[in-house]
Design an enzyme around this catalytic site. Structure first.
Site, PDB file in Angstrom:
ATOM      1  N   ALA A 128       0.851  -1.184   0.000  1.00  0.00           N
ATOM      2  CA  ALA A 128       0.000   0.000   0.000  1.00  0.00           C
ATOM      3  C   ALA A 128       0.891   1.240   0.000  1.00  0.00           C
ATOM      4  CB  ALA A 128      -0.891   0.007   1.238  1.00  0.00           C
ATOM      5  N   LYS A 129       0.325   2.375  -0.262  1.00  0.00           N
ATOM      6  CA  LYS A 129       1.088   3.628  -0.173  1.00  0.00           C
ATOM      7  C   LYS A 129       0.093   4.776  -0.141  1.00  0.00           C
ATOM      8  CE  LYS A 129       5.458   4.952  -0.197  1.00  0.00           C
ATOM      9  NZ  LYS A 129       6.591   4.213   0.387  1.00  0.00           N
ATOM     10  N   GLY A 130       0.546   5.907   0.390  1.00  0.00           N
ATOM     11  CA  GLY A 130      -0.339   7.073   0.410  1.00  0.00           C
ATOM     12  C   GLY A 130       0.462   8.336   0.240  1.00  0.00           C
TER      13      GLY A 130
END
Ligand code: NAD
Length: 440
Positions: A128-130
């Site tokens: 995941a990443k943000g």
């Protein structure tokens, strides 16, 4: 089984195929770069077109708008993202970055790399990443806190200790993680330590997390030096970036390995000293001034000259696409150890490989951060905390094992280390996918 179709190369591999990449020469849209890397290993593994399609898609792309009242009273609206690539082997895991360059394709590429990275070091997380598109250098502490709290509120339906667990990345730090944990906990009505990692020690953070990414880089760089017959004591290292990863890499390289840090650069300036830069003093200078610029103990060189310095190890620890087909022919390092995510473009990879330069790919080299984040999460869930010695020993075991698996596979497959790491990561996820089957 229909094998993956190479004709897909001619189509654009991004979320928004119509957009067309307009970046500087030699650079790629990051998502296209991540997809090209995936395509190459899928072809090599003879994976089916169906499997490639499954692996390149994202489970969730969550976009939010973040209105903030700035210190001058006016309301500014920021764009934020949280992207989940694949959770077949566990909850999503990946950093949050604040930068003017953040866009959905960049965040997605970084999320995909997290999937392979967690698989390479064999920890039970997905990718995941943000990120939020903003320029934190132009914002006050209060504005950054407001931004963090509203962003956390907006993404709180999709994060959580068993769902998706953010961590720090470029321009975010322990304080930002503390605000995220607090905001999420207020909504939940109880303190939820395990919702983010990279927190301060007094708030469920882990010993050793601050240095973890840099320490992991040096573990694998030392393994690689041994394979190439280079002694670590006295070996020269050049580091691009002097933030969490770069600064700790410089300090640890000098203090624990006796290496000579001959070049360091940040967004403002690049420095060179053939005798070795006094990195302890440089860290004090950077803490005072927010940059290495203005440091007296080294000569100023250009950013291009920094990457072209003759050295044993070049450690890019700044941002993506720093080594491209334009400057790869000038690199004079024996080993490139990727502290940053995506610092080398696929074209540059081939140039470095042809020139006999060993590249330790990001999904292996910088996995120390997510590994100690995993330790932090485990400690938070069981409310029992480990010593720094225990953490560092466990980290060394995991990083060394991952290095050796990738090295051995590269020898067996007669390929470079990135291809071998990708083969390992993608195979692990493809196997998980096959075992779980398709719901319903
Ligand atoms: P940071 O914000 O703490 O530091 C970034 C450093 O890079 C700063 O010194 C900045 O001045 C410099 N920089 C930025 N753009 C530059 C440019 N164009 N040229 C030269 N220097 C530049 O960020 P960080 O947490 O150290 O992360 C650095 C890289 O490592 C990122 O690619 C990140 O995704 C990756 N990474 C970080 C972690 C982690 O635990 N923090 C883990 C894995 C990977």
């Amino acid at each position: 089984m229909t094998p993956v179709n190479s004709a897909i190369r001619s189509s654009r591999l991004t979320h928004d195929p119509g957009s067309g990449w307009q970046g500087p020469p030699g650079t790629f849209d990051l998502l296209e770069m991540a997809n090209l890397q995936l395509l190459e290993v899928c072809e090599r593994m003879n994976l089916s077109q169906d499997s490639f399609n499954m692996l390149r898609r994202f489970e969730r792309v969550f976009a939010v708008t973040i209105p903030i009242r700035m210190d001058n009273g006016h309301i500014e609206i920021f764009d934020g993202y949280r992207v989940l690539h694949n959770t077949l082997r566990g909850p999503g895991k990946g950093g949050i970055r604040y930068s003017p360059d953040v866009n959905v394709n960049e965040v997605s590429a970084l999320a995909m790399w997290m999937t392979w990275k967690c698989a390479v070091v064999d920890i039970p997380f997905g990718g995941a990443k943000g990120g939020v598109r903003c320029d934190p250098k132009k914002m006050s502490r209060n504005e950054i806190e407001q931004l963090t709290r509203r962003f956390t509120f907006e993404i709180s339906p999709v994060i959580g200790p068993t769902q998706d667990i953010p961590a720090p990345d470029m321009n975010t730090n322990e304080q930002v993680m503390a605000w995220m944990m607090d905001t999420y906990s207020m909504g939940a009505g109880r303190t939820v330590l395990g919702v983010v990692t990279g927190k301060p020690l007094t708030l469920g953070g882990s010993q050793g997390r601050r240095q973890a990414t840099a320490r992991g880089c040096l573990f694998v760089a030392a393994e690689a030096m041994e394979k190439l017959g280079i002694k670590t004591r006295g070996a020269s290292i050049v580091i691009q970036g002097f933030g969490n990863v770069g600064m700790h890499a410089a300090l640890l390289a000098a203090s624990e390995y006796g290496m000579k840090v001959i070049g360091i650069g940040d967004y403002r300036e690049s420095l060179y000293n053939a005798k070795g830069i006094d990195v302890e003093r440089l860290a004090v200078h950077a803490a005072e001034h927010g940059t290495i610029a203005g440091f007296a103990g080294a000569e100023i060189i250009t950013a291009d000259q920094l990457l072209a310095l003759e050295c044993d190890v070049l450690l890019p620890a700044a941002t993506a696409e720093q080594i491209t087909r334009m400057n790869a022919p000038a690199v004079r390092a024996k080993i490139v150890c990727e502290g940053a995510n995506g610092p080398t473009t696929p074209e540059a990879d081939k140039i470095l490989a042809d020139r006999g330069i060993l590249v330790l790919p990001d999904i292996l080299a910088n996995a120390g951060g997510v590994t100690v984040s995993y330790f932090e999460w485990v400690q938070d869930l069981q409310s029992f905390f480990w010593s720094e010695e225990h953490i560092n020993a466990q980290l060394k075991t995991i990083m060394t094992k991952a290095f050796r698996r990738v090295w051995d596979l590269a020898q067996k497959e007669k390929c470079d280390m990135r291809t071998a790491a990708m083969l390992l990561g993608v195979k692990t996820i493809a196997t998980a996918s096959e075992l779980r089957g398709l719901y319903p």
